[in-house]
Design a protein around this motif. Structure first.
Motif, PDB file in Angstrom:
ATOM      1  N   LEU A  25       0.829  -1.210   0.000  1.00 14.68           N
ATOM      2  CA  LEU A  25       0.000   0.000   0.000  1.00 14.68           C
ATOM      3  C   LEU A  25       0.859   1.253   0.000  1.00 14.68           C
ATOM      4  O   LEU A  25       0.539   2.237  -0.683  1.00 14.68           O
ATOM      5  N   SER A  26       1.951   1.226   0.752  1.00  9.31           N
ATOM      6  CA  SER A  26       2.856   2.380   0.798  1.00  9.31           C
ATOM      7  C   SER A  26       3.478   2.629  -0.569  1.00  9.31           C
ATOM      8  O   SER A  26       3.674   3.775  -0.986  1.00  9.31           O
ATOM      9  N   SER A  29       1.103   4.570  -2.738  1.00  3.06           N
ATOM     10  CA  SER A  29       0.498   5.717  -2.057  1.00  3.06           C
ATOM     11  C   SER A  29       0.185   6.862  -3.014  1.00  3.06           C
ATOM     12  O   SER A  29      -0.630   7.737  -2.693  1.00  3.06           O
ATOM     13  N   TRP A  30       0.814   6.849  -4.204  1.00  2.00           N
ATOM     14  CA  TRP A  30       0.541   7.897  -5.184  1.00  2.00           C
ATOM     15  C   TRP A  30      -0.899   7.832  -5.701  1.00  2.00           C
ATOM     16  O   TRP A  30      -1.390   8.786  -6.315  1.00  2.00           O
ATOM     17  N   PRO A  34      -4.562   4.604  -0.838  1.00  2.00           N
ATOM     18  CA  PRO A  34      -3.706   3.807   0.046  1.00  2.00           C
ATOM     19  C   PRO A  34      -3.106   4.591   1.208  1.00  2.00           C
ATOM     20  O   PRO A  34      -2.805   4.017   2.259  1.00  2.00           O
ATOM     21  N   ILE A  35      -2.920   5.899   1.017  1.00  3.27           N
ATOM     22  CA  ILE A  35      -2.364   6.724   2.092  1.00  3.27           C
ATOM     23  C   ILE A  35      -3.224   6.629   3.339  1.00  3.27           C
ATOM     24  O   ILE A  35      -2.719   6.473   4.466  1.00  3.27           O
ATOM     25  N   VAL A  38      -3.085   3.130   4.974  1.00  2.00           N
ATOM     26  CA  VAL A  38      -1.844   3.000   5.742  1.00  2.00           C
ATOM     27  C   VAL A  38      -1.950   3.779   7.044  1.00  2.00           C
ATOM     28  O   VAL A  38      -1.582   3.288   8.120  1.00  2.00           O
TER      29      VAL A  38
END
Length: 209
Positions: A25-26, A29-30, A34-35, A38
Motif C-alpha cells: 500500500l505504501s 500511495s501515489w 492507500p495513504i 496505511v
C-alpha cells in the motif's frame, strides 16, 4: 523497549502478510487512497500498543481503516500548519533583520512539532476522537515524561538508521525495489510501537477509554 521494537514487526504467525500489505500500500500511495489505509493501520498500531498489545493488528474492516486514516491525517495536517505558518511569518518579519534568526526560530518550532506530533497521534488513536489529538492536559503530561522522551529518542534512532538502510537497499536493481519498501514499512511499524509504549507508560493507561 529496544527488545519490543525489534520483535514487534515479526510478532504473530502471519506477520509477513501484514508487513507485505503495508509495504504494498505504501508503494502505491501515489494513488491517494492507500495513504489513508496505511494511516488507518498506523492508528491500530498505536491503539493496540496503548492498550498493552504486543502483536501486529489485523488488516480487517477496511472501511474503518480508511475513516481512521482520514482522522489521523487531519490531526497531522492541523499540526503541520503551525511550523509552516511560523516559517512564513518569521521570514517575512525577520528577513531584513536576520535570516539566521528566522531559520533558528523555524528549526525550534519544527523540532517541537516533531516531538509533539507522535504523542498527539497516540492520544488520538487511544481515545478515538479528534479532540484527543489536541488534549492539552494529557499531552502536557506525556511530553514532560521521561518515558515518552526516551521512547521518542529510540524511535528517532530507529527511523534514521532504518531509513538509511532502506535507501541503500533500494539502490539495488529489482531486489531493492521490493526489499526497500518492506524495510521501510518494518521501520515505521517498529517506531510507531515504540511511540505507543512511551505514551502508554507516560499516561499509565488512564487516557485509554
Amino acid at each position: 523497549m529496544i527488545h519490543d521494537a525489534i520483535s514487534y514487526p515479526t510478532s504473530g504467525d502471519d506477520w509477513p502478510i501484514k508487513i507485505g500489505i503495508l509495504a504494498g500500500l505504501s508503494l502505491f500511495s501515489w494513488l491517494i487512497v492507500p495513504i489513508f489505509l496505511v494511516a488507518g493501520y498506523y492508528v491500530r498500531i498505536l491503539e493496540t500498543t496503548a492498550e498493552g498489545g504486543s502483536e501486529l493488528p489485523e488488516w480487517s474492516d477496511w472501511g474503518d481503516l480508511f475513516v481512521d486514516g482520514l482522522k489521523l491525517v487531519a490531526v497531522a495536517v492541523a499540526y503541520m500548519l503551525v511550523p509552516i505558518v511560523v516559517a512564513a511569518i518569521s521570514f517575512f518579519l525577520l528577513r531584513d533583520v536576520s535570516v539566521a534568526l528566522a531559520g533558528l526560530l523555524v528549526f525550534v518550532v519544527t523540532a517541537t512539532f516533531y516531538y509533539l506530533l507522535p504523542a498527539s497521534l497516540a492520544n488520538h488513536a487511544a481515545v478515538g476522537t479528534l479532540a484527543a489529538g489536541f488534549d492539552v492536559g494529557t499531552l502536557a503530561r506525556v511530553l514532560t515524561s521521561v518515558e515518552y522522551a526516551m521512547a521518542w529518542l529510540l524511535a528517532l534512532g530507529i527511523m534514521v538508521i532504518g531509513g538509511i538502510v532502506a535507501a541503500i537497499v533500494s539502490l539495488v536493481p529489482i531486489l531493492g525495489w521490493i526489499a526497500g519498501p518492506v524495510i521501510a514499512a518494518t521501520v515505521y511499524v517498529a517506531a510507531l510501537h515504540v511511540y505507543g509504549i512511551g505514551y502508554r507508560n507516560a499516561v499509565g493507561g488512564s487516557a485509554v477509554l
